[in-house]
Design a protein around this motif. Structure first.
Motif, mmCIF file in Angstrom:
data_model
loop_
_atom_site.group_PDB
_atom_site.id
_atom_site.type_symbol
_atom_site.label_atom_id
_atom_site.label_comp_id
_atom_site.label_asym_id
_atom_site.label_seq_id
_atom_site.Cartn_x
_atom_site.Cartn_y
_atom_site.Cartn_z
ATOM 1 N N THR A 1 17.269 18.124 -58.782
ATOM 2 C CA THR A 1 16.131 17.451 -58.155
ATOM 3 C C THR A 1 16.554 16.769 -56.860
ATOM 4 O OG1 THR A 1 15.547 16.947 -60.427
ATOM 5 C CG2 THR A 1 14.132 16.050 -58.720
ATOM 6 N N GLY A 2 17.696 16.087 -56.906
ATOM 7 C CA GLY A 2 18.207 15.411 -55.724
ATOM 8 C C GLY A 2 18.482 16.401 -54.606
ATOM 9 N N LEU A 3 19.046 17.562 -54.979
ATOM 10 C CA LEU A 3 19.340 18.598 -53.983
ATOM 11 C C LEU A 3 18.065 19.088 -53.326
ATOM 12 C CD1 LEU A 3 22.013 21.164 -55.225
ATOM 13 C CD2 LEU A 3 22.022 19.789 -53.149
ATOM 14 N N ARG A 4 17.008 19.281 -54.140
ATOM 15 C CA ARG A 4 15.744 19.756 -53.573
ATOM 16 C C ARG A 4 15.165 18.742 -52.598
ATOM 17 N NH1 ARG A 4 15.073 22.544 -58.514
ATOM 18 N NH2 ARG A 4 14.064 20.819 -59.561
ATOM 19 N N ASP A 5 15.290 17.456 -52.936
ATOM 20 C CA ASP A 5 14.813 16.422 -52.009
ATOM 21 C C ASP A 5 15.601 16.476 -50.704
ATOM 22 O OD1 ASP A 5 12.936 15.574 -53.740
ATOM 23 O OD2 ASP A 5 14.094 13.874 -54.532
ATOM 24 N N LEU A 6 16.927 16.618 -50.839
ATOM 25 C CA LEU A 6 17.777 16.676 -49.646
ATOM 26 C C LEU A 6 17.376 17.862 -48.767
ATOM 27 C CD1 LEU A 6 20.515 15.803 -48.136
ATOM 28 C CD2 LEU A 6 21.493 17.746 -49.366
ATOM 29 N N ARG A 7 17.174 19.023 -49.423
ATOM 30 C CA ARG A 7 16.883 20.240 -48.664
ATOM 31 C C ARG A 7 15.568 20.134 -47.910
ATOM 32 N NH1 ARG A 7 18.805 24.134 -53.568
ATOM 33 N NH2 ARG A 7 21.032 24.112 -53.094
ATOM 34 N N ARG A 8 14.647 19.314 -48.421
ATOM 35 C CA ARG A 8 13.389 19.135 -47.691
ATOM 36 C C ARG A 8 13.587 18.265 -46.458
ATOM 37 N NH1 ARG A 8 9.893 18.816 -53.277
ATOM 38 N NH2 ARG A 8 10.267 20.998 -53.753
ATOM 39 N N GLN A 9 14.747 17.614 -46.376
ATOM 40 C CA GLN A 9 15.027 16.806 -45.181
ATOM 41 C C GLN A 9 15.994 17.505 -44.242
ATOM 42 O OE1 GLN A 9 16.212 12.803 -46.506
ATOM 43 N NE2 GLN A 9 15.301 13.379 -48.447
ATOM 44 N N VAL A 10 16.411 18.705 -44.620
ATOM 45 C CA VAL A 10 17.373 19.456 -43.812
ATOM 46 C C VAL A 10 16.806 20.856 -43.581
ATOM 47 C CG1 VAL A 10 19.707 20.358 -43.680
ATOM 48 C CG2 VAL A 10 19.305 18.177 -44.810
ATOM 49 N N GLY A 11 16.385 21.137 -42.345
ATOM 50 C CA GLY A 11 15.855 22.468 -42.041
ATOM 51 C C GLY A 11 16.985 23.449 -41.791
ATOM 52 N N MET A 12 16.697 24.736 -41.982
ATOM 53 C CA MET A 12 17.746 25.720 -41.721
ATOM 54 C C MET A 12 17.133 26.969 -41.094
ATOM 55 S SD MET A 12 20.664 27.034 -44.363
ATOM 56 C CE MET A 12 22.159 27.831 -43.788
ATOM 57 N N ILE A 13 17.823 27.503 -40.090
ATOM 58 C CA ILE A 13 17.394 28.778 -39.504
ATOM 59 C C ILE A 13 18.544 29.778 -39.620
ATOM 60 C CG2 ILE A 13 15.655 27.820 -37.965
ATOM 61 C CD1 ILE A 13 17.628 27.882 -35.704
ATOM 62 N N PHE A 14 18.181 31.068 -39.620
ATOM 63 C CA PHE A 14 19.125 32.107 -40.011
ATOM 64 C C PHE A 14 19.251 33.200 -38.952
ATOM 65 C CE2 PHE A 14 17.092 30.189 -43.626
ATOM 66 C CZ PHE A 14 18.133 29.923 -44.501
ATOM 67 N N GLN A 15 20.374 33.902 -39.034
ATOM 68 C CA GLN A 15 20.606 35.008 -38.102
ATOM 69 C C GLN A 15 19.508 36.077 -38.204
ATOM 70 O OE1 GLN A 15 24.400 36.918 -38.585
ATOM 71 N NE2 GLN A 15 24.060 38.290 -36.873
ATOM 72 N N HIS A 16 19.171 36.438 -39.459
ATOM 73 C CA HIS A 16 18.166 37.488 -39.620
ATOM 74 C C HIS A 16 16.800 36.900 -39.949
ATOM 75 C CE1 HIS A 16 21.157 40.473 -38.969
ATOM 76 N NE2 HIS A 16 21.923 39.948 -39.900
ATOM 77 N N PHE A 17 16.568 35.685 -39.529
ATOM 78 C CA PHE A 17 15.281 34.996 -39.570
ATOM 79 C C PHE A 17 14.813 34.674 -40.986
ATOM 80 C CE2 PHE A 17 15.020 38.521 -36.314
ATOM 81 C CZ PHE A 17 15.710 37.810 -35.349
ATOM 82 N N ASN A 18 14.959 35.659 -41.918
ATOM 83 C CA ASN A 18 14.570 35.454 -43.308
ATOM 84 C C ASN A 18 13.118 35.000 -43.450
ATOM 85 O OD1 ASN A 18 17.150 36.175 -43.817
ATOM 86 N ND2 ASN A 18 17.836 34.175 -44.540
ATOM 87 N N LEU A 19 12.234 35.703 -42.764
ATOM 88 C CA LEU A 19 10.804 35.424 -42.897
ATOM 89 C C LEU A 19 10.231 36.328 -43.976
ATOM 90 C CD1 LEU A 19 9.817 35.378 -39.126
ATOM 91 C CD2 LEU A 19 10.368 33.432 -40.579
#
Lengths: 361, 222
Positions: A92-110
């Protein structure tokens, strides 16, 4: 100008990210030897800045960036993000953290099944936001990344640069305090790369967002990162202000990465013929780097006056690192003892940064 | 055979086939799809890691799939009787058809889900998605065209399987062909059955393809 390997000073509230002796090993079960991807990394990422981590493929940079949002867990050591130790967080803590940390990727991952708009909305849906609030949040983001008229398009209908813009908007949707960029421009052509880098720079400046990016392209770090760390075989071998590190690279990895990206370039045929020690009659090839006060001296004239009329200029360029100009010049002169000594004392006087590239006929 | 009699036989047999295929297809998919999702997400290091259970379920799925359908029909007669109270007739035939559909759908669904780019799972994790959100918002959404084709293939195979359940009095088009066309030497019945089967299979395949194409946003449609 300091060339220390010290970490940049943290702001009053501390660093955004701090790696403390972070080590990551893979495998090592069932009798196979473990692979050490990261080996005792100490690094701080200052708040509000753009920090670049550069290294070759397999150097461990992907693993390093994944420790920040807990996609990978450190085998030992600590990773602290905005005062929170990532390794100590539960699901749960990790999920909260991840919502405060954006990430972008080489292959976009859309998601190919969602429009640009709905892709940007995804992290908000995941966070449980209602439809109306999502619409209010996403619309300005579409404009921010310059895709106003493309909101209803599917990723397959968009170019690589446009896809990465969606990726960036998606990463910003939850209003994160930190943006992680995993080789975000490596799949793009040079022109598109520049436009994406400009967008990242604007976001960093306008939103005060801390950016941590990994790349194997010197060009990327040179263009937008004010701080840089060079990683090789799982270790940080050099780090500091980008301008300091790039104008006076100490580690050979940095030097060889720089050789392809920065400043004056030698033709390949000269490069391959260079020898590490001079034979009689050979000429020395030396790269001179000038910046700060040395950038404004009438150098070439003095070079000829001090070393002799025999000095030849092979290549030269004016470049810019993290917004600061610097020049580099590759010169050659006879590699006999007298000339070498004259050159040495001249370089010492002027405090020019020099690098002997090799010797050749 | 008189045309109106042939037509009435064909119509009845077609309804039986459609009935069996539809019921077995729906129930089999409802059970097979979750199993397929489980198979695709429970390997080591995946969303719901349970490698041992994954291997066991995989082995059961393989065992069911490698049993020839006609043997499966006979072998599970006691189970069929338990479920439907009888071992003959259309309702009884649906039981083995459903049992055969489950592993078929499971494997096809598994491979459709595994086709989804791993990068999307990583991106969703990086957004703070729960494993279940990843299944519903990412995996199933992205695998929709593949899953549609998988279900289409399942229905087509079911039409073929349903021809064999004549062995337990299940009726249907295959049964009609065997009893009238083959055992009573009525080639016109056999021919008519084959034509109806071809049309049925074509109809299923064409609508499945159309649906899958509509779900697939990967191709540029300019």
């Amino acid at each position: 100008m300091s060339h220390e390997n010290s970490a940049p000073a943290a702001g009053p509230t501390g660093a955004m990210v701090a790696f403390e002796n972070a080590t990551k090993r893979f495998g090592g079960t069932k009798g196979e030897p473990a692979f050490t991807a990261l080996d005792g990394v100490d690094l701080t990422v200052p708040r509000g800045a753009i920090t670049g981590i550069i290294g070759r493929s397999g150097a461990g940079k992907s693993t390093l960036i994944r420790l920040v949002n807990g996609l990978e867990k450190a085998s030992s050591g600590r990773v602290v993000v905005d005062g929170v130790e990532v390794g100590a967080l539960g699901e749960t803590g990790l999920r909260d953290l991840r919502r405060q940390v954006g990430m972008i990727f080489q292959h976009f991952n859309l998601l190919s099944s969602r429009t640009a708009f709905d892709n940007i909305a995804l992290p908000l849906e995941i966070a449980g936001m209602d439809r109306k609030a999502i619409r209010d949040r996403v619309a300005p983001l579409v404009d921010l990344v310059g895709l106003g008229d493309k909101a209803g398009r599917y990723p397959a209908e968009l170019s690589g640069g446009q896809k990465q813009r969606i990726g960036i908007a998606r990463a910003l949707a939850t209003e994160p305090k930190l943006l992680l960029s995993d080789e975000a421009t490596s799949a793009l052509d040079p022109e598109t790369t520049q436009s994406i880098l400009k967008l990242l720079k604007d976001i960093n400046r306008d939103l005060g967002l801390t950016v941590l990016l990994i790349t194997h392209e010197m060009e990327v770090v040179k263009t937008i990162a004010s701080q840089v760390a060079v990683i090789d075989k799982g270790k940080i071998v050099e780090n500091g202000r980008t301008f300091d590190v790039f104008t006076a690279p100490k580690h050979e990895t940095t030097q060889s990465l720089l050789a392809v990206a920065i400043g004056a370039k030698l033709p390949e045929w000269i490069r391959t013929d260079l020898k590490p020690v001079p034979a009689p009659g050979d000429r020395a090839l030396v790269r001179l780097v000038f910046f700060g006060e040395t950038a404004f001296q009438p150098l070439t004239a003095r070079l000829v006056a001090e070393i002799g009329p025999d000095v030849n200029i092979l290549a030269g360029a004016i470049d810019e690192i993290a917004g600061e100009p610097f020049g580099s010049l590759v010169v050659s002169y006879a590699a006999d003892p007298q000339t070498l000594e004259r050159a040495r004392s001249f370089f010492q006087q002027t405090r020019l940064t020099t690098e002997v590239l090799g010797y050749g006929a | 055979m008189a045309p109106d009699m042939l037509f009435s036989l064909l119509w009845k047999a077609l309804l039986q086939t459609v009935h069996m295929v539809a019921v077995a297809g729906v129930i089999g998919s409802l059970i097979g799809l979750p199993i397929g999702i489980f198979l695709a997400t429970s390997g080591r290091g995946e969303l719901f890691p349970a490698p041992t259970v994954n291997k066991i379920v995989g082995a059961i799925v393989n065992a069911t799939r490698s049993t020839p359908f006609i043997i499966l029909v006979v072998a599970i007669i006691p189970f069929t009787r338990l479920v439907t109270g009888t071992s003959i007739g259309t309702a009884a035939a649906i039981v083995p058809l459903t049992i055969a559909t489950i592993p078929f759908v499971a494997r096809l669904a598994e491979s459709a889900i595994r086709e989804v780019d791993k990068g999307l799972i990583e991106a969703a994790r990086a957004m703070g998605a729960t494993p279940l959100q990843i299944v519903f918002k990412v995996l199933l959404a992205e695998a929709k065209p593949g899953l549609t084709l998988a279900l289409t293939l399942t229905l087509v195979s079911l039409v073929g399987y349903s021809a064999m359940v004549g062995a337990v009095g299940g009726g249907g088009l295959g049964d009609l062909g065997i009893r009238y066309g083959y055992q009573r030497f009525m080639p016109e019945v056999m021919f008519a059955v084959v034509v109806v089967l071809i049309v049925l299979v074509q109809a299923i395949q064409t609508s499945g393809d159309m649906l899958a194409r509509r779900f697939d946003k990967k191709a540029r449609k300019n």
